[in-house]
Design an enzyme around this catalytic site. Sequence first.
Site, PDB file in Angstrom:
ATOM      1  N   ASP A  16       0.822  -1.207   0.000  1.00 48.14           N
ATOM      2  CA  ASP A  16       0.000   0.000   0.000  1.00 48.14           C
ATOM      3  C   ASP A  16       0.860   1.262   0.000  1.00 48.14           C
ATOM      4  O   ASP A  16       1.926   1.289   0.612  1.00 48.14           O
ATOM      5  CB  ASP A  16      -0.893  -0.017   1.248  1.00 48.14           C
ATOM      6  CG  ASP A  16      -2.016   0.995   1.169  1.00 48.14           C
ATOM      7  OD1 ASP A  16      -2.329   1.441   0.048  1.00 48.14           O
ATOM      8  OD2 ASP A  16      -2.580   1.332   2.225  1.00 48.14           O
ATOM      9  N   HIS A  33       3.315   3.062  -9.066  1.00 48.39           N
ATOM     10  CA  HIS A  33       3.246   1.607  -9.220  1.00 48.39           C
ATOM     11  C   HIS A  33       4.563   1.069  -9.795  1.00 48.39           C
ATOM     12  O   HIS A  33       5.056   0.021  -9.360  1.00 48.39           O
ATOM     13  CB  HIS A  33       2.081   1.223 -10.129  1.00 48.39           C
ATOM     14  CG  HIS A  33       0.738   1.590  -9.565  1.00 48.39           C
ATOM     15  ND1 HIS A  33       0.296   1.132  -8.344  1.00 48.39           N
ATOM     16  CD2 HIS A  33      -0.259   2.378 -10.054  1.00 48.39           C
ATOM     17  CE1 HIS A  33      -0.913   1.619  -8.106  1.00 48.39           C
ATOM     18  NE2 HIS A  33      -1.269   2.373  -9.125  1.00 48.39           N
ATOM     19  N   LEU A 127      11.904 -20.355  -2.883  1.00 46.83           N
ATOM     20  CA  LEU A 127      10.640 -19.925  -2.273  1.00 46.83           C
ATOM     21  C   LEU A 127       9.573 -19.811  -3.354  1.00 46.83           C
ATOM     22  O   LEU A 127       9.876 -19.770  -4.548  1.00 46.83           O
ATOM     23  CB  LEU A 127      10.782 -18.609  -1.499  1.00 46.83           C
ATOM     24  CG  LEU A 127      11.088 -17.310  -2.245  1.00 46.83           C
ATOM     25  CD1 LEU A 127       9.803 -16.655  -2.758  1.00 46.83           C
ATOM     26  CD2 LEU A 127      11.790 -16.331  -1.314  1.00 46.83           C
TER      27      LEU A 127
END
Length: 237
Positions: A16, A33, A127
């Site tokens: 955020d 962004h 991962l």
Amino acid sequence: MSEQKRIPQHVAIIMDGNGRWAGLHGKERYEGHAAGVEPVRASLRAAARWGVKYLTLYAFSTENWGRPSAEVDALMELFCQSVVNETPELIRQGVEVRMIGDRSRFSEKVQKYLAQAEERTAGGKTLTLILALNYSSRDEITRAVRQIARRAEAGEIAPGEISEATIGAALDTAPYPDPDLIVRTSGEQRLSNFLLWQASYAEFWFPEVLWPDFTERDFDAAVEEYARRDRRFGLVK
């Protein structure tokens, strides 16, 4: 608590603050962004260093379709560019990319690029990077209920046999463990329709830093804060 238990195996992040960051720096929202890509790289590096096995990023919610079309178009293009630019490095790092959410609403181009990222990184052992795209928890749970209802209608399962495990297995996140730690940047303290079922016993951390300014040091701080928590899962120590 053992040292291994002090490290969250699954970290989920609500990224955020991109728009506010852009405003503070006199930039357009899409530039905020774009600036959020480097914190993703930093989080992946830090997660791998700590031994975190799953990293979920809330990248685009179902509600985000309501944003201005120019911003949505810029986000879609950023997704595609990021897949092309980042996949080789993800492969090198042993990162497997997976997606949760309803991808059917995306354009054929975006769906193609996402599928390529999943295919090319399949088998990564370091991962798993889980991208929540066109995702909302209420939508996920609704789709799960419909799936279970169809099974019941077909006689595959009796209503009395429906359990928490039945619901969990019907969710997008069925292949993955629930998050141990959920981080939301920018200081906002709410889940915003993110992993509502899965977050039942997650720890939460709400740093003030805006997402484009999030660094490896911030990720480290999140893991260190998690290590200080006393997780009892409703039990008495």
